[in-house]
Enzyme design. Structure first.
Site, PDB file in Angstrom:
ATOM      1  N   THR A 185       0.981  -1.249  -0.047  1.00  0.00           N
ATOM      2  CA  THR A 185       0.087   0.127   0.170  1.00  0.00           C
ATOM      3  C   THR A 185       0.897   1.252  -0.187  1.00  0.00           C
ATOM      4  OG1 THR A 185       0.160   0.311   2.306  1.00  0.00           O
ATOM      5  CG2 THR A 185      -1.789  -0.919   1.338  1.00  0.00           C
ATOM      6  N   GLU A 333      -6.182  -3.447   0.438  1.00  0.00           N
ATOM      7  CA  GLU A 333      -6.214  -4.258   1.642  1.00  0.00           C
ATOM      8  C   GLU A 333      -7.471  -5.153   1.329  1.00  0.00           C
ATOM      9  OE1 GLU A 333      -5.380  -1.389   2.000  1.00  0.00           O
ATOM     10  OE2 GLU A 333      -4.049  -1.021   3.738  1.00  0.00           O
ATOM     11  N   LYS A 442     -12.526  18.910  11.595  1.00  0.00           N
ATOM     12  CA  LYS A 442     -13.276  18.826  12.680  1.00  0.00           C
ATOM     13  C   LYS A 442     -13.387  20.347  13.257  1.00  0.00           C
ATOM     14  CE  LYS A 442     -11.742  14.153  14.052  1.00  0.00           C
ATOM     15  NZ  LYS A 442     -10.706  13.561  14.126  1.00  0.00           N
ATOM     16  N   TRP A 447     -18.084  17.161  12.533  1.00  0.00           N
ATOM     17  CA  TRP A 447     -17.177  16.757  11.227  1.00  0.00           C
ATOM     18  C   TRP A 447     -17.623  17.425  10.111  1.00  0.00           C
ATOM     19  CZ3 TRP A 447     -15.843  10.899  11.921  1.00  0.00           C
ATOM     20  CH2 TRP A 447     -15.057  10.543  13.244  1.00  0.00           C
TER      21      TRP A 447
HETATM   22  P1  AMP Z   1      -5.885   1.998  -2.304  1.00  0.00           P
HETATM   23  O1  AMP Z   1      -5.450   0.892  -1.393  1.00  0.00           O
HETATM   24  O2  AMP Z   1      -4.484   2.890  -2.958  1.00  0.00           O
HETATM   25  O3  AMP Z   1      -6.467   1.531  -3.155  1.00  0.00           O
HETATM   26  O4  AMP Z   1      -6.538   3.335  -1.562  1.00  0.00           O
HETATM   27  C1  AMP Z   1      -7.873   2.903  -0.904  1.00  0.00           C
HETATM   28  C2  AMP Z   1      -8.532   4.162  -0.559  1.00  0.00           C
HETATM   29  O5  AMP Z   1      -8.731   4.773  -1.552  1.00  0.00           O
HETATM   30  C3  AMP Z   1      -9.585   3.688   0.171  1.00  0.00           C
HETATM   31  O6  AMP Z   1      -9.620   3.368   1.541  1.00  0.00           O
HETATM   32  C4  AMP Z   1     -10.471   5.117  -0.065  1.00  0.00           C
HETATM   33  O7  AMP Z   1     -10.027   6.101   0.958  1.00  0.00           O
HETATM   34  C5  AMP Z   1     -10.076   5.329  -1.082  1.00  0.00           C
HETATM   35  N1  AMP Z   1     -11.303   5.411  -2.245  1.00  0.00           N
HETATM   36  C6  AMP Z   1     -11.157   4.279  -2.985  1.00  0.00           C
HETATM   37  N2  AMP Z   1     -12.225   4.101  -4.003  1.00  0.00           N
HETATM   38  C7  AMP Z   1     -13.028   5.234  -3.547  1.00  0.00           C
HETATM   39  C8  AMP Z   1     -14.219   5.868  -3.964  1.00  0.00           C
HETATM   40  N3  AMP Z   1     -14.938   5.627  -4.728  1.00  0.00           N
HETATM   41  N4  AMP Z   1     -14.537   7.146  -3.368  1.00  0.00           N
HETATM   42  C9  AMP Z   1     -13.886   7.603  -2.460  1.00  0.00           C
HETATM   43  N5  AMP Z   1     -12.659   7.100  -2.051  1.00  0.00           N
HETATM   44  C10 AMP Z   1     -12.273   6.122  -2.649  1.00  0.00           C
END
Ligand code: AMP
Length: 546
Positions: A185, A333, A442, A447
């Site tokens: 990640t 994840e 915040k 929020w």
């Molecule tokens: P990654 O592991 O790099 O794919 O990032 C995952 C994170 O991307 C998630 O925990 C979200 O915070 C963000 N994310 C993924 N899809 C969306 C979505 N459709 N809308 C908003 N945030 C998203």
């Protein structure tokens, strides 16, 4: 009493074996790093991934060994998906957009044995090589004609490597819980952490991707994978493609609007998948050249995830491209699919405006993802569409622990993984992300969702991109500061933008200030880098702060 059904394990090799048997002629089209567009079939990929499997065995690669790739989307990378994992070794896909120090860290942390890479990364690899302690050999993913004449590294040519071996290879059978691939990640703090997928988790995820309420990938689709194969296995699409025989189109390194548009048109793409930033580049190309996507293309659906799909983007795809946006959410994840925004029968008669409100949500949990929201004390919050809390998930393709135990215990007492997202879930089960837990603003104990504000701002025709962060405020602790990139040749003032937002957001959510910049910082996976923005604007004085 045990059931009396066959216990054949769910293995990645069975996907490509099935593809070669049942849809051998379905195509994989790749724009290559060398330049030309390359065409092959699932039959070819199967044959060549077996050659690769033989080659790896000859190199002394054993089950469990990590084999790294640093490559764009293309047929050779796809061969690695099956050829490496099929032998029982682990494919470690490295994101080339990470900082060199991060690449060095993860390749050493994963103890990669061989590193396969695309032509364009040669200068980077030459620089990094001395620090990559466990790599026994570097394989350049090209043919003999494109091998560099000289250089500092002793390189293996991919085509030479596999062509020295036959395609006679029996995929081994082993426990379906065996590790298949590894993806780190790109965390914004601390070192990246490895998510180690299994054959079982990848196959179950692929089945879901092909199901109607998943992404409904099927034989009839031509899918353009803008989402990179180094980021959560291109959302699992190479596996799902082999499962159903969809034609796959791989853009290689060319993600600019013109290249993407040409591939969509020439290959008759029906389904495209990617993060919002690439679609902004596509829109820019369409605008600059006054193109008419609705007549040029046969695009029917666009899957948007990775960041929130702004309402204006879904509207634009619908009206300008004739394509329906499927908003989806997930994370590294989670393999990554968690929720998909499909519609219910009751939405059938909705107007476009009403429907876009639904499509702005991240969607409903697919089978396999058990999802809930909890408060700071771990207490379950109601699915009323109003309460927002920490989004928690559990299921068979969701991480149990990070590679080599980094980060320690990551599940709560009920076995849920905290996604780090903050969300609401409505009574129909639609989840809507309101923020990352560290990005939520915040204000006086309440929020404010930075994402909602950003989505509202990009609805303005002169706004290309917007980011909202919390800026220090003596009375309220934090208030929203909106940072905006204007579209080329557009005029826009702070007052215009605030007037536009009036009525679209709660009054007390109104940004206290708007600043214009030429560019916003993004992470290696295309997300806004809010940490950098907070650093950049840490001394910004809000006009409302006495
Ligand atoms: P990654 O592991 O790099 O794919 O990032 C995952 C994170 O991307 C998630 O925990 C979200 O915070 C963000 N994310 C993924 N899809 C969306 C979505 N459709 N809308 C908003 N945030 C998203």
């Amino acid at each position: 009493m045990l059931g009396l059904m066959q216990g054949r394990p769910l293995l990645i090799s069975t996907l490509i074996e099935h593809a070669a048997k049942c849809h051998p002629a379905a195509e994989i089209v790749s724009r290559t790093s060398e330049g030309p567009v390359h065409r092959c079939t699932y039959g070819d990929i199967h044959r060549r991934s077996k050659q690769l499997a033989n080659a790896l065995t000859a190199l002394g690669v054993s089950p469990g060994d990590r084999i790294a790739s640093l490559a764009w989307n293309g047929f050779r990378h796809m061969e690695m998906y099956f050829g490496v994992s099929g032998t029982g070794a682990v494919l470690h896909t490295i994101n080339p957009r990470l900082f060199p120090e991060q690449i060095e860290y993860i390749a050493n942390h994963a103890e990669d044995q061989y590193l396969f890479f695309d032509l364009g990364f040669l200068p980077l690899i030459e620089k990094l090589a001395p620090a990559l302690k466990t790599i026994k050999g570097f394989v350049l993913m090209t043919d003999r004609a494109h091998m560099p004449a000289d250089g500092t590294l002793d390189l293996i040519c991919y085509e030479d490597l596999i062509n020295a071996h036959s395609s006679d290879y029996d995929w081994p059978t082993f426990d379906e819980n065996t590790a298949s691939s590894l993806c780190y990640t790109s965390g914004t703090t601390g070192n990246p952490k490895g998510v180690l997928y299994s054959h079982r988790s990848s196959l179950l995820h692929a089945m879901l991707t092909c199901s109607v309420d998943g992404l409904a990938l099927g034989t009839a689709e031509t899918a353009l994978l803008i989402v990179p194969m180094f980021h959560v296995n291109a959302w699992g699409m190479p596996y799902a493609g082999a499962m159903c025989g969809a034609k796959l189109v791989m853009p290689g390194p060319a993600l600019d609007g013109a290249s993407v548009y040409a591939l969509m048109r020439d290959e008759k793409v029906t389904l495209a998948l990617g993060v919002p930033t690439v679609w902004l580049m596509l829109f820019g190309h369409v605008d600059a050249n006054r193109l008419v996507p609705k007549t040029d293309l046969v695009l029917r659906r666009v899957v948007i995830g990775g960041s929130s799909a702004p309402r204006a983007m879904s509207e634009r795809f619908e009206t300008n491209f004739g394509a329906f946006v499927i908003h989806a959410w997930g994370m590294t994840e989670m393999s990554p699919l968690g929720t998909v925004c499909n519609l219910l029968p009751k939405h059938r008669d909705f107007t476009l405006e009403q429907r876009l409100d639904i499509q702005a949500k991240q969607g409903r949990a697919v089978f396999g993802v058990d999802m809930c929201i909890k408060d700071d004390d771990g207490k379950l919050l109601p699915n009323d569409g109003k309460a927002f809390g920490h989004l928690m998930v559990r299921g068979p393709w969701i991480v149990e622990s990070y590679y080599r135990g980094e980060g320690g215990e990551i599940l709560d007492a009920d076995g849920y993984f905290d996604t780090g997202d903050v969300a609401t879930i409505d009574p129909d089960g639609y989840m809507q992300i309101t923020d990352r837990s560290k990005d939520v603003i915040k204000s006086g104990g309440e929020w404010i969702s930075s994402i909602d504000l950003e989505n509202a701002a990009v609805g303005h025709p002169a706004v290309a991109e917007a980011a909202v962060i919390g800026a220090a405020h003596a009375k309220w602790q934090e208030r929203p500061l909106m940072i905006v990139v204007k579209k080329a040749n557009q005029e826009l003032s702070k007052e215009d933008l605030l007037k536009f937002l009036d009525g679209k957001i709660a009054k007390w959510w109104m940004p206290d200030d708007v600043v214009f910049v030429t560019e916003l910082p993004h992470t290696a996976t295309g997300k806004l880098q809010k940490m950098k923005l907070r650093e950049q604007f840490k001394d910004h004085r809000l006009p409302t702060d006495a």
